[in-house]
Scaffold this motif. Structure first.
Motif, mmCIF file in Angstrom:
data_model
loop_
_atom_site.group_PDB
_atom_site.id
_atom_site.type_symbol
_atom_site.label_atom_id
_atom_site.label_comp_id
_atom_site.label_asym_id
_atom_site.label_seq_id
_atom_site.Cartn_x
_atom_site.Cartn_y
_atom_site.Cartn_z
ATOM 1 N N ALA A 68 0.828 -1.205 0.000
ATOM 2 C CA ALA A 68 0.000 0.000 0.000
ATOM 3 C C ALA A 68 0.863 1.257 0.000
ATOM 4 O O ALA A 68 0.576 2.216 -0.721
ATOM 5 N N LEU A 69 1.922 1.260 0.782
ATOM 6 C CA LEU A 69 2.799 2.439 0.833
ATOM 7 C C LEU A 69 3.555 2.621 -0.476
ATOM 8 O O LEU A 69 3.757 3.747 -0.933
ATOM 9 N N ALA A 70 3.962 1.522 -1.092
ATOM 10 C CA ALA A 70 4.704 1.613 -2.357
ATOM 11 C C ALA A 70 3.828 2.156 -3.486
ATOM 12 O O ALA A 70 4.325 2.816 -4.396
ATOM 13 N N ARG A 71 2.522 1.873 -3.448
ATOM 14 C CA ARG A 71 1.607 2.343 -4.499
ATOM 15 C C ARG A 71 1.130 3.776 -4.273
ATOM 16 O O ARG A 71 0.435 4.337 -5.120
ATOM 17 N N ALA A 72 1.457 4.380 -3.137
ATOM 18 C CA ALA A 72 0.960 5.721 -2.810
ATOM 19 C C ALA A 72 1.476 6.752 -3.803
ATOM 20 O O ALA A 72 2.658 6.773 -4.132
ATOM 21 N N ARG A 73 0.560 7.581 -4.280
ATOM 22 C CA ARG A 73 0.923 8.685 -5.171
ATOM 23 C C ARG A 73 1.287 9.901 -4.320
ATOM 24 O O ARG A 73 0.763 10.083 -3.231
ATOM 25 N N THR A 74 2.155 10.754 -4.849
ATOM 26 C CA THR A 74 2.503 11.989 -4.154
ATOM 27 C C THR A 74 1.529 13.079 -4.574
ATOM 28 O O THR A 74 1.201 13.214 -5.750
ATOM 29 N N THR A 75 1.058 13.844 -3.618
ATOM 30 C CA THR A 75 0.127 14.926 -3.889
ATOM 31 C C THR A 75 0.382 16.054 -2.897
ATOM 32 O O THR A 75 1.010 15.850 -1.864
ATOM 33 N N THR A 76 -0.112 17.219 -3.220
ATOM 34 C CA THR A 76 0.024 18.356 -2.306
ATOM 35 C C THR A 76 -1.305 18.718 -1.674
ATOM 36 O O THR A 76 -1.376 19.644 -0.878
ATOM 37 N N SER A 77 -2.383 17.984 -2.043
ATOM 38 C CA SER A 77 -3.694 18.256 -1.448
ATOM 39 C C SER A 77 -4.257 16.969 -0.860
ATOM 40 O O SER A 77 -3.952 15.874 -1.315
ATOM 41 N N LEU A 78 -5.079 17.127 0.155
ATOM 42 C CA LEU A 78 -5.669 15.981 0.834
ATOM 43 C C LEU A 78 -6.969 15.562 0.148
ATOM 44 O O LEU A 78 -7.635 16.372 -0.497
ATOM 45 N N PRO A 79 -7.360 14.281 0.312
ATOM 46 C CA PRO A 79 -8.655 13.857 -0.235
ATOM 47 C C PRO A 79 -9.780 14.697 0.375
ATOM 48 O O PRO A 79 -9.729 15.054 1.556
ATOM 49 N N PRO A 80 -10.809 15.040 -0.412
ATOM 50 C CA PRO A 80 -11.850 15.940 0.069
ATOM 51 C C PRO A 80 -12.834 15.304 1.062
ATOM 52 O O PRO A 80 -13.552 16.017 1.742
ATOM 53 N N GLU A 81 -12.872 14.010 1.145
ATOM 54 C CA GLU A 81 -13.829 13.325 2.024
ATOM 55 C C GLU A 81 -13.469 13.529 3.497
ATOM 56 O O GLU A 81 -12.303 13.672 3.845
ATOM 57 N N PHE A 144 1.040 9.751 5.057
ATOM 58 C CA PHE A 144 0.181 8.955 4.182
ATOM 59 C C PHE A 144 -1.283 9.162 4.559
ATOM 60 O O PHE A 144 -1.633 9.119 5.744
ATOM 61 N N TYR A 145 -2.112 9.389 3.536
ATOM 62 C CA TYR A 145 -3.549 9.580 3.726
ATOM 63 C C TYR A 145 -4.318 8.568 2.888
ATOM 64 O O TYR A 145 -3.888 8.195 1.794
ATOM 65 N N VAL A 146 -5.488 8.173 3.395
ATOM 66 C CA VAL A 146 -6.332 7.197 2.718
ATOM 67 C C VAL A 146 -7.199 7.910 1.692
ATOM 68 O O VAL A 146 -7.823 8.926 1.987
ATOM 69 N N GLY A 162 6.338 16.624 3.786
ATOM 70 C CA GLY A 162 6.338 17.394 5.028
ATOM 71 C C GLY A 162 7.761 17.609 5.481
ATOM 72 O O GLY A 162 8.709 17.272 4.784
ATOM 73 N N LEU A 163 7.898 18.175 6.658
ATOM 74 C CA LEU A 163 9.232 18.401 7.209
ATOM 75 C C LEU A 163 9.735 17.123 7.852
ATOM 76 O O LEU A 163 9.011 16.441 8.548
ATOM 77 N N ARG A 164 10.986 16.817 7.628
ATOM 78 C CA ARG A 164 11.603 15.666 8.309
ATOM 79 C C ARG A 164 11.886 16.057 9.735
ATOM 80 O O ARG A 164 12.297 17.170 10.016
ATOM 81 N N SER A 165 11.683 15.127 10.655
ATOM 82 C CA SER A 165 11.861 15.423 12.081
ATOM 83 C C SER A 165 13.299 15.787 12.429
ATOM 84 O O SER A 165 13.539 16.549 13.344
ATOM 85 N N ASP A 166 14.282 15.259 11.662
ATOM 86 C CA ASP A 166 15.671 15.578 11.982
ATOM 87 C C ASP A 166 16.049 16.986 11.531
ATOM 88 O O ASP A 166 17.112 17.480 11.896
#
Length: 171
Positions: A68-81, A144-146, A162-166
């Protein structure tokens, strides 16, 4: 809805299902005076707990979420639901199976016993997945968002940078 929240809700919901079905088993078996069902249920639950702990080892957690994580697309907006709607659409089968096993368990305590054991196994096997996803998010500096889709289809995710914690507080 953050993927980590969905994983957490799933574990809690399945654990609640196991508890409810265990109660239905105990009530129905004691009402019928069925000592065999109680002994078999106890043995199955013990096996389910051992298997769940084994399958939920931290080393195996990443295996459960890797695809699931490998198939995740990169986006700058969240799902509207809304997160509640996404959770309801993704998790309704858990409620349906709990209801079906609970109703059948009133007449046949073995059905509720098997359902409770299976729910125990699943809850324990999934308990470390949230931590695995959080570790990957912190390492890679993403979240990661659903994406809303049908419950019986593979989960779809998007990742937002996002920002890396380090890098926080680095001067």
């Amino acid at each position: 809805m953050p993927y980590t929240d969905l994983l957490r809700i799933t574990v809690f919901l399945v654990a609640a299902e196991a508890t409810a079905l265990g109660a239905v088993t105990a009530i129905a078996a004691s009402r019928d005076g069925d000592a065999t069902a109680v002994v078999v249920a106890g043995a199955w639950w013990a096996i389910a707990v051992i298997l769940g702990i084994f399958l939920g080892r931290p080393g195996r957690a990443v295996d459960g979420v890797r695809d699931a994580l490998a198939r995740a697309r990169t986006t700058t907006s969240l799902p509207p639901e809304s997160p509640a709607r996404i959770a309801a659409v993704r998790l309704w089968p858990i409620g349906l199976t709990a209801l079906a096993a609970g109703v059948l368990g009133i007449v046949y305590p073995g059905v509720a016993a098997v359902g409770a054991g299976y729910a125990l196994l699943v809850a324990l096997a999934m308990r470390t997945r949230e931590a695995a996803v959080l570790g990957i998010e912190q390492r890679d500096g993403v979240k990661f968002y659903v994406v809303p889709n049908a419950a019986l289809r593979p989960i779809q995710l998007v990742r937002t940078p996002g920002l890396r914690s380090d890098r926080l507080g680095a001067s």
